[in-house]
Design a protein around this motif. Sequence first.
Motif, PDB file in Angstrom:
ATOM      1  N   HIS A  56      42.925  67.912  62.406  1.00 57.79           N
ATOM      2  CA  HIS A  56      43.315  67.472  63.748  1.00 57.79           C
ATOM      3  C   HIS A  56      44.431  66.776  63.512  1.00 57.79           C
ATOM      4  N   TYR A  60      47.509  67.569  65.464  1.00 59.49           N
ATOM      5  CA  TYR A  60      47.626  66.993  66.871  1.00 59.49           C
ATOM      6  C   TYR A  60      48.762  67.228  67.675  1.00 59.49           C
ATOM      7  N   ARG A  78      38.904  73.279  69.956  1.00 57.12           N
ATOM      8  CA  ARG A  78      38.660  72.158  70.831  1.00 57.12           C
ATOM      9  C   ARG A  78      37.210  71.447  70.567  1.00 57.12           C
ATOM     10  N   GLN A  83      36.932  67.655  71.560  1.00 59.19           N
ATOM     11  CA  GLN A  83      37.468  67.668  72.873  1.00 59.19           C
ATOM     12  C   GLN A  83      36.611  68.229  74.164  1.00 59.19           C
ATOM     13  N   GLU A 331      34.402  56.636  69.853  1.00 56.77           N
ATOM     14  CA  GLU A 331      35.075  57.744  69.241  1.00 56.77           C
ATOM     15  C   GLU A 331      35.226  57.047  67.794  1.00 56.77           C
TER      16      GLU A 331
END
Length: 890
Positions: A56, A60, A78, A83, A331
Amino acid sequence: MLADAAAGISRSLVIRGEAGIGKSALVEYAAAAPGVRVVRGGGVESEAELAFGALHLLLYPYLDRLEGLPGPQSAALRAAFGQIEGPEANRFLVGAATLTLLAELAAETPTLVLIDDAQWLDRSSSDALLFAARRFHADPIAVIFAVRETVPPFMTPGLETLRLDGLPSAAATALLDERAPGLTVPGRTRVLTESAGNPLALIELGTARRDAERAGHADPVHEVGPLPVARRVQESFRTQIAGLPAGTRTLLLVAAADVGAGVDTILRVAGAFDLTAADLEPAEQAGLVALSTDRLTFRHPLIRAAAYQQASHHQRIMVHRRYADALTRPEHADRRAWHLAAATTEPDERVAAELEDTARRAQHRGGAMAVSAAYDRAGRLSVDPAQRARRLLLAARAAYDAGRPDRATRLAAEAAALTDDNGIAADATHIRAQVEYERTSPAADAALALTAAELVVDDDPVRAVFILTEAVCCARDAGRRDLLERAVGQLKSLDLPDDSPLLPHVAAQIAWADLLAGRCDPAVDAMAAQVREARTGTADYLHEVVAAFSGVLLADDASAAAVMDTAADRARAAGAVQWIPYIMEPLALAQLLGGAFLDAETSVAEGVSLGAELGMDTQVAVLRAVSVWTAAVAGHEDRSRALAADIGPLLTERHPVHAALVSWGLAIGDLSAGRFDPALELLDEICSGTVAYDFLLRSVPDHVEAAVRGARTERAAAHLPAFEQWARRGGAPQAAALLHRCHALLAASDDAAEEHYLAALRLHDGVYHRARTQLVFGEWLRRRRRRTEARTQLLAATTGFDRVGARLWADRARVELAALGKPQAAQHSDPIELLTPQELQVVRLAAAGHSNKEIGARLFLSPRTVGHHLYKAYPKLGVARRIELAQLVL
């Protein structure tokens, strides 16, 4: 590498060496190359359990390009990055998406992918990056992994490796004199000896020794003693850290406990210890760390290790607890869970539950190794033994899915020992069985699978079906009738609902035992029904593969191939790469036995490539057994025999069915070259062996021909009754045609022989077997001086053999034609034979109208590599445009 990448030739390199040897220096040198896009990332030790964390960070900056990827790849990436909500991400599709995204970047400008400290990549990220690196071929891209040697090692099979050793004496001396001038002669000699040419050791130990000499202190190098170089350097850093103020040491510990944390988080945690950024200044002045707006960076990973390890266990626990308190946003849930786990020293169900949530999230993202690690730690922290067993079992399954068989076996055994739950014990035993297929043999897999099934055969018959199906398949592979009969006995005892979709498959598995014991009558109908059911496309992968084997056992090669073609397409689209080597086995067999040798080689190549990458050594050998046959029939006898020598011992020990296939391939080489006696001896062993009633029963016509042509007619009919019973009951036209050929060769009268030859030719539905019959029929006609008819058959045989690439058979037919006074020059083979297996796959998909991007997504290649394969294929095929392919190939 960089020059090749700029020229459109992909290269990948692994730089290996101990800490401080210069890996990062080479990485920095590469990063400074002009005219290339640099995509840079690396492993972080504290984030090694966060699924796809490193990937990631690497990708990114380019996530806005995900819309341009093929749909399944975009969705997988994703999901891996959290995501989107949806189905569980497939790790192979994530690897394919990584390949496609990096290839698209490279299509714009030559690209360099740099991965430092790869040994600390989370397993999910490393799998995706290695998957991509192995598949770049014609893209302007270079990939470099810098790896510190660790235990266990970071494995990079298939990639070029550069191992760095210490500097030579002159260079080491020059570096030491430059960076630590003024050393005494004894001190200089000591540093050169202790550093072993390691640049970081030369600088750090030399500087420490010089400072000690100037201060009149004891010799710090001598105090460290005979430690490895990296440990000496780390001890030097530890000494430096120990001289810092207590607050600075604590703040360094906070930073070392979570290398991925931003400066704001580090300072928030440090605030819990009444520390501020000012407490970091002594470490900055000492050159141990560097501070930017949002990141704190240790000058070298060994400094981070020293900062963490110099603290007491209690101090570390307190720091991890403060991190858990600080990471409260959704998160950060996974990092919080791992910090809680690090701060917990005894069972705690609340922490275990948070780790289980982390495992579920990792599973959704497709990070099998991260799943295993989280469930494992959750199990250790579980209060209830039943919960501990359940979580350890889930950790074992995830470890098996991640390709870590040793870890899977250990965790499975531990889970089973913790509980009396038959379901958990059965699943644990089944995992151990699956590991044993590759580690020991199919027989060991079957034996353990039977043990697993016995635990659930009454309470969970559906689960028992899947376990017993594996037991039946492995017992067949191993030629173990005793294990096969035990598995069938358990299948017969299952109480399944009358409308269960598994019933046709159970009936077929039971029928296998009859067929493989030579009892055709009770077996054929159930197996044929299974094949028909599988052609509807509603079965799971396991039962589709089994149904294809049923088709091969019945000589219904077209149906078997159709079932596997569909399954392979679905597996590629879904990223179920681990199934492809197993799918390719019955597909390649069906193609081989049907005479489609180039197709068989293409299937073998795909299965071997993926199987080798996944560590499936036994399955790779099974697939390569097909290549012994195809090499022999193509006239490549040296390759055929070398391959047989390479894989034969492993297959003889583990997989007698395919060991016999190897022998059959060698016999075909002898038979086609007219060496009838050695062919007969090999075929006698096959037809008399423990696996004689498997698909190897189809070698009987070759045995009959070898015996008749070698004037050993007394042995020719020895195995024919079994073949005749199978051919008549099975109903496949090809089997009936081969039976007629056998009877023609053995016929007592010319009228009977001719009748059988003509009947065989009417029934043949494949070029190769028809040509074989035309050859022996032509030989028979020539000996009866029916020259015109003989010439017709022999010419047709020669054409057929040339068409399928059976060169030795074609040569034999030409010898017969020459005896008629009509020699025929060797014909050019079908141009498709000039293609590599990969080129053939690409050409066929292009001919079917698929774009390069679609073909790349299907075959896990970059679009540019697809174009490269087409560019190489066009001149071989004599075409100049894509539109011409359809007419030539399909």
